[in-house]
Each structure stands twice: as C-alpha cells, then as structure tokens.
Design a protein around this motif. Structure first.
Motif, PDB file in Angstrom:
ATOM      1  N   ALA A   1    -103.678 -65.282 -37.673  1.00 31.26           N
ATOM      2  CA  ALA A   1    -102.310 -65.811 -37.745  1.00 31.26           C
ATOM      3  C   ALA A   1    -101.897 -66.044 -39.189  1.00 31.26           C
ATOM      4  CB  ALA A   1    -102.195 -67.113 -36.956  1.00 31.26           C
ATOM      5  N   GLU A   2    -102.885 -66.010 -40.094  1.00 28.45           N
ATOM      6  CA  GLU A   2    -102.630 -66.156 -41.519  1.00 28.45           C
ATOM      7  C   GLU A   2    -103.460 -65.117 -42.265  1.00 28.45           C
ATOM      8  OE1 GLU A   2    -102.900 -70.048 -43.228  1.00 28.45           O
ATOM      9  OE2 GLU A   2    -102.358 -71.046 -41.344  1.00 28.45           O
ATOM     10  N   LEU A   3    -103.055 -64.846 -43.502  1.00 29.39           N
ATOM     11  CA  LEU A   3    -103.763 -63.868 -44.322  1.00 29.39           C
ATOM     12  C   LEU A   3    -104.897 -64.561 -45.062  1.00 29.39           C
ATOM     13  CD1 LEU A   3    -103.841 -60.944 -45.359  1.00 29.39           C
ATOM     14  CD2 LEU A   3    -102.313 -61.646 -47.202  1.00 29.39           C
ATOM     15  N   ASP A   4    -106.126 -64.200 -44.736  1.00 28.23           N
ATOM     16  CA  ASP A   4    -107.290 -64.756 -45.433  1.00 28.23           C
ATOM     17  C   ASP A   4    -107.992 -63.631 -46.181  1.00 28.23           C
ATOM     18  OD1 ASP A   4    -109.778 -63.795 -43.682  1.00 28.23           O
ATOM     19  OD2 ASP A   4    -108.168 -64.363 -42.316  1.00 28.23           O
ATOM     20  N   LEU A   5    -108.851 -64.013 -47.098  1.00 32.57           N
ATOM     21  CA  LEU A   5    -109.487 -63.034 -47.981  1.00 32.57           C
ATOM     22  C   LEU A   5    -110.346 -62.037 -47.205  1.00 32.57           C
ATOM     23  CD1 LEU A   5    -110.042 -62.030 -50.834  1.00 32.57           C
ATOM     24  CD2 LEU A   5    -111.875 -63.746 -51.018  1.00 32.57           C
ATOM     25  N   ALA A   6    -111.093 -62.509 -46.249  1.00 33.29           N
ATOM     26  CA  ALA A   6    -112.005 -61.630 -45.509  1.00 33.29           C
ATOM     27  C   ALA A   6    -111.243 -60.565 -44.725  1.00 33.29           C
ATOM     28  CB  ALA A   6    -112.879 -62.463 -44.569  1.00 33.29           C
ATOM     29  N   SER A   7    -110.215 -60.970 -43.986  1.00 35.98           N
ATOM     30  CA  SER A   7    -109.461 -60.003 -43.184  1.00 35.98           C
ATOM     31  C   SER A   7    -108.635 -59.086 -44.074  1.00 35.98           C
ATOM     32  CB  SER A   7    -108.558 -60.725 -42.177  1.00 35.98           C
ATOM     33  OG  SER A   7    -107.649 -61.585 -42.837  1.00 35.98           O
ATOM     34  N   ALA A   8    -108.138 -59.621 -45.194  1.00 33.79           N
ATOM     35  CA  ALA A   8    -107.369 -58.790 -46.120  1.00 33.79           C
ATOM     36  C   ALA A   8    -108.247 -57.688 -46.702  1.00 33.79           C
ATOM     37  CB  ALA A   8    -106.783 -59.650 -47.235  1.00 33.79           C
ATOM     38  N   ALA A   9    -109.447 -58.049 -47.125  1.00 36.24           N
ATOM     39  CA  ALA A   9    -110.358 -57.062 -47.712  1.00 36.24           C
ATOM     40  C   ALA A   9    -110.827 -56.053 -46.666  1.00 36.24           C
ATOM     41  CB  ALA A   9    -111.544 -57.772 -48.344  1.00 36.24           C
ATOM     42  N   ALA A  10    -111.094 -56.526 -45.452  1.00 42.93           N
ATOM     43  CA  ALA A  10    -111.603 -55.647 -44.403  1.00 42.93           C
ATOM     44  C   ALA A  10    -110.573 -54.610 -43.966  1.00 42.93           C
ATOM     45  CB  ALA A  10    -112.049 -56.476 -43.205  1.00 42.93           C
ATOM     46  N   SER A  11    -109.306 -54.961 -44.055  1.00 38.11           N
ATOM     47  CA  SER A  11    -108.240 -54.074 -43.560  1.00 38.11           C
ATOM     48  C   SER A  11    -107.499 -53.374 -44.691  1.00 38.11           C
ATOM     49  CB  SER A  11    -107.243 -54.883 -42.716  1.00 38.11           C
ATOM     50  OG  SER A  11    -106.665 -55.926 -43.496  1.00 38.11           O
ATOM     51  N   ILE A  12    -108.026 -53.415 -45.914  1.00 42.10           N
ATOM     52  CA  ILE A  12    -107.302 -52.892 -47.079  1.00 42.10           C
ATOM     53  C   ILE A  12    -107.013 -51.398 -46.950  1.00 42.10           C
ATOM     54  CG2 ILE A  12    -109.294 -52.265 -48.508  1.00 42.10           C
ATOM     55  CD1 ILE A  12    -106.087 -54.132 -49.630  1.00 42.10           C
ATOM     56  N   GLY A  13    -107.774 -50.691 -46.123  1.00 40.81           N
ATOM     57  CA  GLY A  13    -107.530 -49.261 -45.923  1.00 40.81           C
ATOM     58  C   GLY A  13    -106.226 -48.958 -45.223  1.00 40.81           C
ATOM     59  N   ALA A  14    -105.609 -49.975 -44.604  1.00 44.06           N
ATOM     60  CA  ALA A  14    -104.293 -49.786 -44.006  1.00 44.06           C
ATOM     61  C   ALA A  14    -103.200 -49.845 -45.061  1.00 44.06           C
ATOM     62  CB  ALA A  14    -104.030 -50.860 -42.939  1.00 44.06           C
ATOM     63  N   LEU A  15    -103.533 -50.371 -46.237  1.00 40.66           N
ATOM     64  CA  LEU A  15    -102.538 -50.566 -47.288  1.00 40.66           C
ATOM     65  C   LEU A  15    -102.714 -49.584 -48.439  1.00 40.66           C
ATOM     66  CD1 LEU A  15    -100.230 -52.522 -48.256  1.00 40.66           C
ATOM     67  CD2 LEU A  15    -102.008 -53.719 -49.544  1.00 40.66           C
ATOM     68  N   CYS A  16    -103.948 -49.378 -48.891  1.00 37.74           N
ATOM     69  CA  CYS A  16    -104.225 -48.522 -50.044  1.00 37.74           C
ATOM     70  C   CYS A  16    -104.914 -47.249 -49.572  1.00 37.74           C
ATOM     71  CB  CYS A  16    -105.109 -49.252 -51.055  1.00 37.74           C
ATOM     72  SG  CYS A  16    -104.364 -50.768 -51.721  1.00 37.74           S
ATOM     73  N   LYS A  17    -104.495 -46.116 -50.105  1.00 36.95           N
ATOM     74  CA  LYS A  17    -105.002 -44.828 -49.641  1.00 36.95           C
ATOM     75  C   LYS A  17    -105.746 -44.038 -50.724  1.00 36.95           C
ATOM     76  CE  LYS A  17    -103.038 -46.097 -45.938  1.00 36.95           C
ATOM     77  NZ  LYS A  17    -101.889 -45.506 -45.281  1.00 36.95           N
ATOM     78  N   TYR A  18    -106.026 -44.711 -51.842  1.00 40.43           N
ATOM     79  CA  TYR A  18    -106.852 -44.118 -52.897  1.00 40.43           C
ATOM     80  C   TYR A  18    -108.033 -45.038 -53.159  1.00 40.43           C
ATOM     81  CZ  TYR A  18    -103.160 -40.753 -54.045  1.00 40.43           C
ATOM     82  OH  TYR A  18    -102.231 -39.740 -53.998  1.00 40.43           O
ATOM     83  N   ARG A  19    -109.196 -44.435 -53.381  1.00 39.48           N
ATOM     84  CA  ARG A  19    -110.386 -45.256 -53.608  1.00 39.48           C
ATOM     85  C   ARG A  19    -110.192 -46.193 -54.792  1.00 39.48           C
ATOM     86  NH1 ARG A  19    -115.665 -42.583 -56.050  1.00 39.48           N
ATOM     87  NH2 ARG A  19    -114.358 -42.915 -57.902  1.00 39.48           N
TER      88      ARG A  19
END
Length: 294
Positions: free
Chosen positions: A261-279
C-alpha cells in the motif's frame, strides 16, 4: 459525437478524459484544431509520453477503427499502401484455364486478375477505404526520406492511384496522427502539412492524476510516492532512458501487485525491472533508491 460536430478544445479534452487519457490544454487545443481543419497531427516527444495512446484514445472517443502503420527502417510504399494476392491470382488464372477460358479475351482476363478481391489493402489504403477512421503512423522518424515523400503525397490529397485498379479516395479524410521520438529530424515539407505538438513528461500533479485515473485500484499514497520517485529519476543525470508515463503505470501496478500500500525500498528494488529497461539504469536507480525514498 463526430469530429465535425466537436465544438471546442474543452469538449475534446472531456471526451479523451472519458477514455482515461488526460490531455493538457495545449494538446487538447492542437488536437481540436487538427480535427476541425482536417489536418494530420504530428506528435513528437520522448518515448512513453503518450503519443501513441492519444491516437488510441481518439479512436475510442469517436468510436472509430484504429488503423496502425508501424514504421521501420526500409519500409516502402507497397508495405504501407497495397499489394496483390499473387497466390489467389494464380489460382484464379488456373481456374479460368481449366474452364476453357470462359470466353474471356486477353484484356478481360488481365482485368479479372486485378479485381478488388485480389487487392491486399495495407494500413494507408485500408484507412482511405474504411474512413472515417483513425490512422496512426507510428514512429515516422524510423522511416527514410523516400517514404516521407510518398507519405506527403498521400496526406495532401487523401487518395492513391493504383495503376491496375484505379484511384481510391477517402470520402471523409481519416483522422491522422503521426508520432516521432525524434531520432532524426523530419523534412520541413511533411511538417508543413501537419499541425505539430511536442509532448513532454507531465508534471507531478498531472502524472499522479494519470496514475489515479488509469489505475484506480492503486492507493492514493502509493500513486503519489511512485510518481514522486519517477520524477526524481527523470531528473537524474546519466539515466540512459528516462522512464515514461507507461513505465510509471507499470511500476505502480507492479508494486500494487506485490500487495504493498506504500512504496518501500525492498519492493521498489525488487520491481525495478518494470520501470528501467537498461542494465545501467537499473543499477544506477537501485543504488539511488534509498536516498530517493528517504
């Protein structure tokens, strides 16, 4: 409502909003003018800023078919306009020969080979035949100069001449939207034929509104946190591909899918592939997330 009965830019803005597309005043105004003046609309901007989505929303708003031509390097007129179904023509020819020619003269036989049933309409011809329709010419900057010249001729008259068949002219000019990521500059002649608008990344408040409109299931706090973080990433030097609105929506949806329900560091890092498409972007953004979320 039809495009001819559209009375104002505000009316178009409301129609687009009803489909989930939130156009600012500038885009709504130039869109209204393109419809009223029956001119193609050329949209330039970074990938993911909503250029293609506008054409899709116009088709939905006016209940028109969306006909899409995806441009690429080497595309030519035959791939955009028409082709002949050679296999069907050969079968037709063999059928006529098997029937003893059916009394057809050589000219009549040749004419029968170029009947409408053997004509394969590619996107541009299809748009002229089926208009009213929305014709999306996507990523025109990926095509070459010769294709631009061909396109200019078609958009000037909304008709094409097929030597074996005749002239096909749209009874009603289609709504034409061209998009460009500006990987190269387009020729002035094509730009003069169009009305032009640069679509930039939205500001914080508008992007939050877009996320809340498109993803009503995402909590307001999470939507605001995601957008605020994305806006910081776009402002970061060295990011190879700043995330667009499409990536913002994907990331918000992904984090919500993880049950947050909120943006935390762990979930943000785990799902970063949905946002950034370059290594490189993934590594750079992941390393900066703690600071951004702090």
């Amino acid at each position: 409502m039809t495009k001819t009965s559209l009375l104002s830019a505000a009316a178009l803005q409301d129609m687009l909003a009803a489909t989930g597309y939130l156009a600012d005043d500038g885009l709504a105004t130039i869109g209204y003018l393109a419809l009223a003046m029956e001119r193609p609309l050329l949209l330039e901007g970074e990938p993911g800023t909503g250029k293609t989505a506008l054409a899709e929303s116009l088709a939905e708003a006016f209940s028109l078919p969306l006909i899409r031509l995806q441009c690429y390097e080497g595309i030519d007129a035959s791939q955009a306009l028409y082709d002949w179904d050679f296999t069907a023509q050969i079968l037709h020819l063999r059928s006529v020969e098997a029937g003893g020619g059916s009394g057809l003269s050589t000219a009549e036989l040749e004419s029968s080979l170029y009947d409408k049933r053997f004509l394969l309409a590619r996107p541009i011809l299809k748009a002229l035949q089926e208009s009213p329709a929305v014709l999306l010419i996507d990523e025109i900057d990926r095509a070459d100069d010769e294709f631009e010249a061909f396109l200019l001729e078609v958009l000037s008259t909304y008709q094409v001449s097929i030597p074996e068949f005749g002239t096909v002219k749209a009874d009603t000019p289609p709504i034409v939207v061209l998009t460009s990521n500006r990987t190269r500059d387009l020729h002035d002649a094509l730009k003069r034929r169009c009305l032009y608008h640069w679509i930039d990344h939205p500001g914080l408040a508008r992007e939050v509104e877009i996320v809340r409109t498109r993803l009503p299931q995402v909590p307001a706090l999470l939507a605001a946190q995601v957008v605020r973080t994305v806006q910081q990433i776009r402002a970061t030097d060295g990011v190879l591909k700043p995330p667009g609105v499409a990536e913002t929506l994907d990331w918000a949806r992904a984090i919500h899918q993880l049950g947050r329900a909120e943006l935390d560091l762990a979930s943000a890092a785990a799902s970063i592939g949905a946002l950034c498409k370059y290594r490189e972007d993934t590594e750079r953004v992941t390393a900066a997330l703690a600071r951004m979320l702090g």
